[in-house]
Enzyme design. Sequence first.
Site, PDB file in Angstrom:
ATOM      1  N   HIS A 171     -12.800  -0.585 -44.936  1.00 48.00           N
ATOM      2  CA  HIS A 171     -13.967  -1.252 -44.385  1.00 48.00           C
ATOM      3  C   HIS A 171     -14.219  -0.751 -42.965  1.00 48.00           C
ATOM      4  O   HIS A 171     -13.284  -0.451 -42.223  1.00 48.00           O
ATOM      5  CB  HIS A 171     -13.760  -2.770 -44.358  1.00 48.00           C
ATOM      6  CG  HIS A 171     -13.629  -3.364 -45.713  1.00 48.00           C
ATOM      7  ND1 HIS A 171     -12.524  -4.091 -46.098  1.00 48.00           N
ATOM      8  CD2 HIS A 171     -14.443  -3.340 -46.786  1.00 48.00           C
ATOM      9  CE1 HIS A 171     -12.679  -4.496 -47.343  1.00 48.00           C
ATOM     10  NE2 HIS A 171     -13.840  -4.051 -47.785  1.00 48.00           N
ATOM     11  N   GLU A 226     -10.744  -8.227 -56.729  1.00 46.26           N
ATOM     12  CA  GLU A 226     -10.160  -7.029 -56.133  1.00 46.26           C
ATOM     13  C   GLU A 226      -8.692  -6.914 -56.503  1.00 46.26           C
ATOM     14  O   GLU A 226      -7.965  -7.909 -56.543  1.00 46.26           O
ATOM     15  CB  GLU A 226     -10.301  -7.066 -54.612  1.00 46.26           C
ATOM     16  CG  GLU A 226      -9.780  -5.823 -53.903  1.00 46.26           C
ATOM     17  CD  GLU A 226     -10.125  -5.788 -52.422  1.00 46.26           C
ATOM     18  OE1 GLU A 226      -9.217  -5.463 -51.619  1.00 46.26           O
ATOM     19  OE2 GLU A 226     -11.274  -6.066 -52.066  1.00 46.26           O
ATOM     20  N   ASN A 234     -20.690  -0.559 -51.811  1.00 50.33           N
ATOM     21  CA  ASN A 234     -20.923  -1.471 -50.699  1.00 50.33           C
ATOM     22  C   ASN A 234     -21.168  -0.721 -49.394  1.00 50.33           C
ATOM     23  O   ASN A 234     -20.416   0.184 -49.042  1.00 50.33           O
ATOM     24  CB  ASN A 234     -19.712  -2.387 -50.508  1.00 50.33           C
ATOM     25  CG  ASN A 234     -19.560  -3.415 -51.612  1.00 50.33           C
ATOM     26  OD1 ASN A 234     -20.287  -3.397 -52.602  1.00 50.33           O
ATOM     27  ND2 ASN A 234     -18.609  -4.317 -51.452  1.00 50.33           N
ATOM     28  N   VAL A 235     -22.223  -1.126 -48.689  1.00 48.81           N
ATOM     29  CA  VAL A 235     -22.533  -0.557 -47.376  1.00 48.81           C
ATOM     30  C   VAL A 235     -22.820  -1.701 -46.410  1.00 48.81           C
ATOM     31  O   VAL A 235     -23.713  -2.516 -46.662  1.00 48.81           O
ATOM     32  CB  VAL A 235     -23.749   0.392 -47.444  1.00 48.81           C
ATOM     33  CG1 VAL A 235     -24.168   0.822 -46.034  1.00 48.81           C
ATOM     34  CG2 VAL A 235     -23.431   1.615 -48.290  1.00 48.81           C
ATOM     35  N   ASP A 273     -19.699 -11.852 -50.648  1.00 51.33           N
ATOM     36  CA  ASP A 273     -18.663 -10.828 -50.555  1.00 51.33           C
ATOM     37  C   ASP A 273     -17.367 -11.386 -49.967  1.00 51.33           C
ATOM     38  O   ASP A 273     -17.388 -12.256 -49.089  1.00 51.33           O
ATOM     39  CB  ASP A 273     -19.188  -9.677 -49.677  1.00 51.33           C
ATOM     40  CG  ASP A 273     -18.439  -8.385 -49.915  1.00 51.33           C
ATOM     41  OD1 ASP A 273     -17.919  -8.189 -51.026  1.00 51.33           O
ATOM     42  OD2 ASP A 273     -18.389  -7.556 -48.989  1.00 51.33           O
TER      43      ASP A 273
END
Length: 291
Positions: free
Chosen positions: A180, A134, A230-231, A82
């Site tokens: 985030h 991204e 996403n976690v 990531d």
Amino acid sequence: MGIISTTPLLNQAKKGKYGIVAFNVHSFDSIYWVLEAAAEMRSPVILQTTVGTVKSLGAENIVKVVKAASEYYHVPTGLHLDHCTDYEVIKQAIRAGYSSVMIDASMHPFAENVRRTQEVMDLADSLGVNVEAELGKVGGVEDNIVVSEEDAQKAVPTECKEFVQMTGVPTLAPAIGTAHGIYKGEPNIDFSRIEQIGELVDTPLVLHGGSAVPEEDVRKCVSLGMAKVNVSTELKNAYSEAIRQHFIEEPESLDPRAYLQKAKEAAKAMVASKIRMVGSEGKVVPSIIEA
């Protein structure tokens, strides 16, 4: 079963109108906790690591543990690097056996983002490794990447279409108002922007900053084409808080098996709740495994 490419996993999810959760793991034991929960839910899953975790645990070690755990639990498992800005680290992860990598060049102008993404695509595509990129800037802190609220920018739908056409990237993470970490206020997700991007781009989209976003908002994002959710922070906090609570209640109990069991239970409960949230429970099907 081993580690498989996230490309067919996410394409199947997008087609089936459900999501796949990508859980950030920071230790070897957390890999087993996530996969045990996913196996019980019969859900495909993505494990992902930050650059910091790769440097801490070692890419080859991570791959070996994920491969062993995924084979033991027989879960379709993707392994994703990531938010990486370093081409050399991306090469290291691919050589080690990661099935997906993210080149984060979103802090650069559009043309430079395209160039850097194409460079990674040239390396990864022929090997069947998924590439995520991204557009825009997601606010908050991810490993050592810090984006202030003032600097956070939402992705432009037409640029998303042009970016995918120019790079061929199979997975796109557009900035759409999430952040985030854990939100200080209410998340301000731009659903209209997601819908516009989804109409222009065929590739699965990625929801960054999925921790603490209300379930109904996540489900709406998934329905609009965000196949990867996403976690990180919520999972990390769940098992850390369980350990802290253990020592508050039993300060003399120093047996790691005792407090790690509580951490495992808390982590598994969090994983299960997120899998239910995105609708991937029971989605372990032959078409995914054989893709």
